[in-house]
Each structure stands twice: as structure tokens, then as C-alpha cells.
Design an enzyme around this catalytic site. Structure first.
Site, PDB file in Angstrom:
ATOM      1  N   ASN A 153      -2.002  -3.721   3.997  1.00  0.00           N
ATOM      2  CA  ASN A 153      -0.614  -3.813   4.694  1.00  0.00           C
ATOM      3  C   ASN A 153      -0.615  -4.210   6.095  1.00  0.00           C
ATOM      4  O   ASN A 153      -0.056  -5.239   6.774  1.00  0.00           O
ATOM      5  CB  ASN A 153       0.277  -2.666   4.207  1.00  0.00           C
ATOM      6  CG  ASN A 153       0.171  -2.253   2.633  1.00  0.00           C
ATOM      7  OD1 ASN A 153      -0.273  -3.322   2.082  1.00  0.00           O
ATOM      8  ND2 ASN A 153       0.062  -0.965   2.509  1.00  0.00           N
ATOM      9  N   ASP A 154      -1.139  -3.144   6.871  1.00  0.00           N
ATOM     10  CA  ASP A 154      -1.209  -3.346   8.235  1.00  0.00           C
ATOM     11  C   ASP A 154      -2.046  -4.348   8.853  1.00  0.00           C
ATOM     12  O   ASP A 154      -1.765  -5.046   9.650  1.00  0.00           O
ATOM     13  CB  ASP A 154      -1.475  -2.050   9.014  1.00  0.00           C
ATOM     14  CG  ASP A 154      -0.171  -1.093   8.783  1.00  0.00           C
ATOM     15  OD1 ASP A 154       0.683  -1.491   9.445  1.00  0.00           O
ATOM     16  OD2 ASP A 154      -0.495   0.202   8.444  1.00  0.00           O
ATOM     17  N   ARG A 179       5.943  -5.884   9.029  1.00  0.00           N
ATOM     18  CA  ARG A 179       5.995  -5.822   7.598  1.00  0.00           C
ATOM     19  C   ARG A 179       7.161  -5.455   7.132  1.00  0.00           C
ATOM     20  O   ARG A 179       7.278  -5.459   5.881  1.00  0.00           O
ATOM     21  CB  ARG A 179       4.800  -4.921   7.171  1.00  0.00           C
ATOM     22  CG  ARG A 179       5.015  -3.578   7.746  1.00  0.00           C
ATOM     23  CD  ARG A 179       3.694  -2.387   7.476  1.00  0.00           C
ATOM     24  NE  ARG A 179       3.737  -1.838   6.223  1.00  0.00           N
ATOM     25  CZ  ARG A 179       2.800  -0.833   5.986  1.00  0.00           C
ATOM     26  NH1 ARG A 179       1.576  -0.615   6.642  1.00  0.00           N
ATOM     27  NH2 ARG A 179       2.660  -0.184   4.758  1.00  0.00           N
ATOM     28  N   ARG A 232      -5.865  10.828   4.061  1.00  0.00           N
ATOM     29  CA  ARG A 232      -5.673  10.273   5.250  1.00  0.00           C
ATOM     30  C   ARG A 232      -4.979  11.155   6.260  1.00  0.00           C
ATOM     31  O   ARG A 232      -4.127  11.696   5.904  1.00  0.00           O
ATOM     32  CB  ARG A 232      -4.903   8.902   4.968  1.00  0.00           C
ATOM     33  CG  ARG A 232      -5.021   8.301   6.324  1.00  0.00           C
ATOM     34  CD  ARG A 232      -4.074   6.794   5.975  1.00  0.00           C
ATOM     35  NE  ARG A 232      -2.818   7.128   5.849  1.00  0.00           N
ATOM     36  CZ  ARG A 232      -1.960   6.254   5.464  1.00  0.00           C
ATOM     37  NH1 ARG A 232      -2.290   4.896   5.664  1.00  0.00           N
ATOM     38  NH2 ARG A 232      -0.779   6.261   5.095  1.00  0.00           N
ATOM     39  N   HIS A 283       7.144   0.846   4.004  1.00  0.00           N
ATOM     40  CA  HIS A 283       6.843   2.150   3.304  1.00  0.00           C
ATOM     41  C   HIS A 283       7.946   2.626   2.223  1.00  0.00           C
ATOM     42  O   HIS A 283       7.747   3.293   1.213  1.00  0.00           O
ATOM     43  CB  HIS A 283       6.609   3.384   4.198  1.00  0.00           C
ATOM     44  CG  HIS A 283       5.188   3.216   4.584  1.00  0.00           C
ATOM     45  ND1 HIS A 283       4.918   2.481   6.201  1.00  0.00           N
ATOM     46  CD2 HIS A 283       4.149   3.331   4.404  1.00  0.00           C
ATOM     47  CE1 HIS A 283       3.875   2.462   6.253  1.00  0.00           C
ATOM     48  NE2 HIS A 283       3.072   2.859   5.484  1.00  0.00           N
ATOM     49  N   CYS A 309      -7.182  -0.107   0.064  1.00  0.00           N
ATOM     50  CA  CYS A 309      -5.896   0.801  -0.133  1.00  0.00           C
ATOM     51  C   CYS A 309      -4.515  -0.019   0.100  1.00  0.00           C
ATOM     52  O   CYS A 309      -3.547   0.746  -0.137  1.00  0.00           O
ATOM     53  CB  CYS A 309      -6.271   2.169   0.559  1.00  0.00           C
ATOM     54  SG  CYS A 309      -6.234   1.889   2.112  1.00  0.00           S
ATOM     55  N   GLU A 332      -7.324  -1.299   9.495  1.00  0.00           N
ATOM     56  CA  GLU A 332      -6.079  -2.242   9.384  1.00  0.00           C
ATOM     57  C   GLU A 332      -5.610  -3.139  10.599  1.00  0.00           C
ATOM     58  O   GLU A 332      -4.386  -3.281  10.693  1.00  0.00           O
ATOM     59  CB  GLU A 332      -5.129  -1.106   9.025  1.00  0.00           C
ATOM     60  CG  GLU A 332      -5.071   0.188   9.848  1.00  0.00           C
ATOM     61  CD  GLU A 332      -3.952   1.255   9.285  1.00  0.00           C
ATOM     62  OE1 GLU A 332      -3.193   1.018   8.072  1.00  0.00           O
ATOM     63  OE2 GLU A 332      -4.148   2.356   9.810  1.00  0.00           O
TER      64      GLU A 332
HETATM   65  C1  PEP Z   1      -2.259  -0.299   4.583  1.00  0.00           C
HETATM   66  O1  PEP Z   1      -1.899  -0.238   5.856  1.00  0.00           O
HETATM   67  O2  PEP Z   1      -2.450  -1.152   4.017  1.00  0.00           O
HETATM   68  C2  PEP Z   1      -2.238   1.188   4.134  1.00  0.00           C
HETATM   69  C3  PEP Z   1      -2.876   1.530   2.976  1.00  0.00           C
HETATM   70  O3  PEP Z   1      -1.594   2.191   4.694  1.00  0.00           O
HETATM   71  P1  PEP Z   1      -0.028   2.310   5.079  1.00  0.00           P
HETATM   72  O4  PEP Z   1       0.672   1.269   3.860  1.00  0.00           O
HETATM   73  O5  PEP Z   1       0.324   3.724   4.639  1.00  0.00           O
HETATM   74  O6  PEP Z   1       0.556   1.621   6.535  1.00  0.00           O
HETATM   75 MG    MG Z   2      -1.644   1.293   7.346  1.00  0.00          MG
END
Ligand code: PEP
Ligand code: MG
Length: 568
Positions: A452-453, A463, A331, A188, A500, A429
Site C-alpha cells: 500500500n505504502d 493513497r 508491527r 486505512h 502484507c 514500504e
Molecule cells: C502497507 O503499507 O502496505 C501496509 C501493510 O501497512 P499500512 O496499510 O498499515 O500502512
Molecule cells: Mg504501510
């Protein structure tokens, strides 16, 4: 000297190092010899005076009516409170604590007492008390304050690690670059750095103890190089690389008001990921059609007091108003994993990414959750809002969340407060969420895939761990198959699909994602123009062919080679 790291936020920076030293020196728990008590008390007094004068200096240029100024005032009142100072002196004299230990224990006691009173104002002040205590302890242990107020305008911050919460409280206008020893590309902190367009390297093994503040440094966050005391040639190279980036940016400007579509007119919606109202303000400028992901937890991480229902209602209503009919996708709080909020007293877990995060956290902290849901429902009275939930794996998770929304609506009805209907979605995710889509889709209006997750959980690869960046990238066969399966399933249920995760911001993947059938991309706030440009070169039919070819590939390197070949 050149040190290699991983570029996680592209750009070039030249400036002076601001080194955030690691506090390895732990608190000393030995009893202080009686002979040193007076000196230790004097050392404490000096530290308090020094910190107070630095805090005063940092408030000098602020508007006395601003919230920030008032927080500074509150810190000063606390720091100079005679009762508190004599309590600290007593802890040194009677319990023979070192000054730092006395500060830690005494401030922690006060913060706890504030929390127990249980008003949202006092519990957020409790966190301010703890941050102040940390600053005083730093000063006592290192003789230095981490003080950004008089940062040089071209500071390149170099540190071991910076949490998302710490990043959010940096004075970004003064910071030209960031270099961290740790971190991964979809952590993040990396996402925040990209949104703030701060050139950033992570996993960069520079020696913080040998690098002095003010050392001239250069940063090439395209090639992943940190230059310590760059030569004239290197400076010239960095300067011309920066000019090339600027030239590319002005070429992209032509796409600002254009639709996001293929050359033959297949159109998708292009939204942006944001973490604050100020980012929403930028949408028109960056060429995005609305907000596809408002990461609300970032509002809780900016060093300001935690917003209560009323403040959140204000923020979400302002967002609705700013967007003026454009899409707003909020979210709910996604705390946990690498997004720890010390002020919430979150339990330390052995494996936080596999722990109580996302809706697992909010569903066990219902006061926090319902304050947010009520604020969003009330704001939806002023305009349309899509609401989505992080870390929903299973239909029972979803039902529990929907039940909370119903309870909030009932309460708002009883209180005769107005609210609006929401469109509901989940962030897909985890692999479990993908497999469970058939049971969840009938309850949903949309889904958004969090790559991402999804990558982290499908590959069992943290990650934030740089070791996995090349080994298990998001552009890999397993993830593409999970995306294809989710999209197919959503299409069967006639539910629109967004992406996203950061994969959506990678222009190399745009045609592939469109070919797989996504309806919408929600991308990093600095990415829309590049994504529009990337898609404008393609015919829709070729996107579909590419997606089919990609689904047949079994190796990561082949997949990446295919995408590179097709986009060149
Ligand atoms: C993701 O996990 O891809 C996502 C958009 O949420 P975050 O990166 O905030 O975990
Ligand atoms: Mg996420």
C-alpha cells in the site's frame, strides 16, 4: 436516483441512511451582545441536559461493570459537574463567548491540565474530555448529536469522511454499509471497512445536505452504486446480487481447512492482517494460519483510553495465548500520515504522509515506543513473536530501532522481569527500503512488503486520494519490478518474504506473487478463502511463467489484461 462511487469493501446493503453532516459552521468568535448572555447560558444548559440524557440512554443496556459503562459514567460526572458548568456560565458572561466557544476553551483548558499531570490514565481522560466537548459543540451548532446508540439496525452511514479512529469507535453491529464522499482504496478507513466486512463506497459525490436521515438507500459495493430510494426492481436486483454473494461464500467454505497451495502442491503460508484481539479470535473461522500483521495502532484508535505498558502486555500475551503456537507478527505503532491520534497531540504537518510517521514517530517519542517494546518483549516470554517496524528506509533507522530494543532488554534484566527473544523484520514500504535491503537484511530475520505504502511512495500518489486509484494502481509494472527486486534480494540472503499490503488480498495477483517467489501472504481477514481458491487452480511452473511475462510488460492495462486472461 443512482450515484456512482468506488467500491472499496465488497458487498450489498439495503437500509436507511444515517447522514453525518459536515460541521461547516465554524465557531463564532464575535463578542456576544450583553443582551443575549442569559439566553446563551440557558441554551448551554439545555444542550448539557440533552447530551447527558442521550449519554445515559446509550449506557442503559451496558453491564455496569464494563469499561464502556464506566467511561459513560465518567462523561456524565464531568458534564454535570457544578464547578465546570459555572465556569462555562462565567466564560459566557464575562468574556462574552458564545456557548460553543465557552465549551471549546474551557474543556480544552481542563484537558491540558490533565495532560500536564502526565499519568497515562489522566492523559487518556484528557482525550475523553475533548471528545465530550466536541459532542457538546456539535449539539450547540446543529441542534443534533452524533449519536449512534439508537441507530436503526440497518443503518447505512453516509458522511464526508471518517478517520480510522472514528471508524474504530462506530457500533459496527448496527452498520450495514458505509458511503464516504472522499477516500481511496488503500486508505486505512477502507482497510478497516474490509476487515469488518462492511460494504463500503468511497469517492461518492452524494449531497449530504439534501439527504435526510431515514431515507431508504441501497448499496451495491461491487459495481460502486448508491441507490437513493431504490425502485422495487432495484431492490430485487440488489437482493439477488446478495444471494449470489452468499452462494459464492458457501462454495468457498470447502477451502477453510485446506493448505494454501497450487494444484501440484507448492505451498505458501497464508496469514491474516488484524487490528484487535477479537479479529485474532476469528482466524480459524476464516482459514488463516496465523497473524502476519497486527496493526497495533488500531488499538490506540478505538475511542478507549490509550493502553499503557501493562495493558499492552496483557493484550500481546492474550494474542500469544489465543494463537497457541501459530505465527504472531506484531508491527510497532505506525502513527502519522492518515492515522492521526488527537490525544497524542501530534503536530500537524504540511505533508503528513511524507512526515514523522512509523518509526520516525516512535523514535522521537521514546516513552511511547519503549512502553510498547517492553510489553512485546515481556509477552514473548509466553510464546514466539515476530516483531516488525514500519517506515524503515535505511540501515541507520534500523540500527536506532534495534538499539531501543537492547535498552529495553537491559532495563528488563535490571528489573528482573522475564522476556523472550523476538524475530525481527521490517515492513518494506518505500523504494529506498527496497534499494537498501542489502545493508539491512543481515540484521533481519524476515521482511514483509507493504504494497500500500510502497505504491504511494513509488508513484508519489497519496493513497487516500481517489484521483489516483486508476492512474497509479498497485498492479502496475513499476511495483511488480520493486517486488521482484525485494524478493530476489531476500532470497540471496536466505530471508523469508511476506506481503502484507492489500495486493496480497487480491486473488487476481495470487499466482503472480507466488511465481515471483513469496513465501507468505498476509491478507485482509476476509480474504483467505478466496486466495486459497485462486491458487488451487494453478501449477507452480505456470505461476513462474506468469511472473516472468508480467515482468516483461510495460503498461498497466496490459498487465491487468494478462492477469485477467490467465485467471479466467
Ligand atoms: C502497507 O503499507 O502496505 C501496509 C501493510 O501497512 P499500512 O496499510 O498499515 O500502512
Ligand atoms: Mg504501510
Amino acid at each position: 436516483m443512482i450515484i456512482k462511487g468506488i467500491a472499496v469493501s465488497a458487498g450489498i446493503a439495503l437500509g436507511q441512511a444515517k447522514v453525518l453532516k459536515v460541521l461547516d459552521n465554524k465557531l463564532d468568535y464575535h463578542l456576544l451582545p450583553l443582551s443575549q448572555i442569559k439566553d446563551e447560558q440557558a441554551r448551554l444548559d439545555q444542550a448539557i441536559t440533552k447530551l447527558a440524557s442521550q449519554i445515559r440512554l446509550s449506557g442503559q443496556h451496558l453491564d455496569p461493570h464494563s469499561e464502556h459503562y464506566q467511561l459513560i459514567e465518567a462523561d456524565l460526572i464531568l458534564l454535570e459537574d457544578e464547578e465546570l458548568v459555572s465556569e462555562l456560565h462565567e466564560a459566557i458572561a464575562k468574556q462574552q463567548f458564545s456557548a460553543a466557544l465557552a465549551v471549546e476553551r474551557t474543556f480544552a483548558k481542563h484537558a491540558q491540565a490533565m495532560r500536564e499531570i502526565n499519568t497515562s490514565y489522566l492523559s487518556s481522560r484528557a482525550q475523553d474530555v475533548l471528545s465530550l466537548s466536541q459532542r457538546l459543540i456539535n449539539l450547540l451548532l446543529t441542534g443534533e448529536c452524533v449519536e449512534f446508540s439508537h441507530l436503526h439496525d440497518h443503518a447505512i452511514v453516509i458522511a464526508k469522511d471518517i478517520t480510522p479512529a472514528e471508524f474504530a469507535s462506530l457500533p459496527l453491529d448496527k452498520i450495514k454499509g458505509l458511503v464516504l464522499q472522499t477516500g481511496g482504496i488503500t486508505s486505512h478507513t477502507a482497510i478497516l471497512a474490509r476487515s469488518a466486512a462492511i460494504p463500503t463506497l468511497m469517492s461518492c459525490p452524494c449531497d449530504l445536505n439534501r439527504l435526510l436521515d431515514g431515507t431508504k438507500v441501497g448499496l451495491n459495493a461491487l459495481t460502486g452504486e448508491l441507490f437513493i430510494e431504490p425502485t422495487e426492481d432495484q431492490v430485487a436486483e440488489l437482493t439477488s446480487a446478495r444471494q449470489r454473494i452468499e452462494a459464492q461464500k458457501s462454495l468457498l467454505a470447502q477451502f477453510k481447512d485446506k493448505a494454501t497451495q497450487t494444484a501440484d502442491g507448492h505451498r505458501i503460508t497464508l496469514l491474516a492482517n488484524v487490528g484487535s484481539l477479537s479479529e485474532i479470535n476469528l482466524l480459524n473461522e476464516v482459514g488463516a494460519e496465523g497473524v502476519g500483521l497486527f496493526r497495533t495502532e488500531f488499538m490506540f484508535m478505538n475511542g478507549q483510553p490509550l493502553p499503557d505498558e501493562e495493558q499492552q502486555y496483557q493484550i500481546y500475551s492474550d494474542a500469544v495465548q489465543l494463537l497457541d503456537g501459530k505465527v504472531l507478527t506484531i508491527r510497532t505503532l505506525d502513527l502519522g500520515a492518515d492515522k492521526d491520534l488527537p490525544e497524542l497531540g501530534m503536530t500537524k504537518e504540511e505533508n503528513p504522509a511524507l512526515g514523522v510517521r512509523g518509526v520516525r514517530y516512535t523514535l522521537t517519542h521514546l516513552a511511547l515506543f519503549s512502553a510498547q517494546l517492553r510489553a512485546i518483549l515481556r509477552a514473548a516470554n509466553h510464546g514466539h513473536i515476530r516483531l516488525m517496524f514500519p517506515m524503515v528506509n535505511q540501515v541507520e533507522d534500523l540500527e536506532a530501532v534495534l538499539a531501543q530494543i537492547e535498552l529495553c532488554k537491559q532495563a528488563l534484566n535490571e528489573e528482573e522481569q522475564g522476556y523472550g527473544e523476538l524475530e525481527l523484520g521490517i515492513v518494506v514500504e518505500t523504494p529506498a527500503a527496497v534499494l537498501n535491503l542489502p545493508s539491512m537484511l543481515p540484521l533481519l530475520n524476515f521482511i514483509s512488503i507493504g504494497t500500500n505504502d510502497l505504491t504511494q511512495y513509488a508513484m508519489a500518489a497519496d493513497r487516500t486520494n481517489p484521483y489516483f486509484i486508476d492512474k497509479y494502481p498497485v498492479l502496475s509494472p513499476a511495483i511488480i519490478k520493486l517486488l521482484a527486486q525485494s524478493i530476489r534480494c531476500a532470497q540471496e540472503h536466505k530471508i523469508p518474504v511476506s506481503i502484507c499490503g492489500e495486493l496480497g488480498s487480491n486473488p487476481l495477483a495470487t499466482a503472480l506473487l507466488v511465481g515471483l517467489g513469496v513465501d507468505e501472504l498476509s491478507v485482509n481477514i476476509n480474504a483467505p478463502l478466496e486466495i486459497k481458491q485462486a491458487l488451487s487452480h494453478w501449477q507452480y511452473e505456470d505461476c513462474v511463467t506468469l511472473a516472468n511475462q508480467a515482468l516483461a510488460v510495460t503498461r498497466i492495462d496490459e498487465l491487468n489484461a494478462l492477469l485477467r486472461r490467465c485467471s479466467s
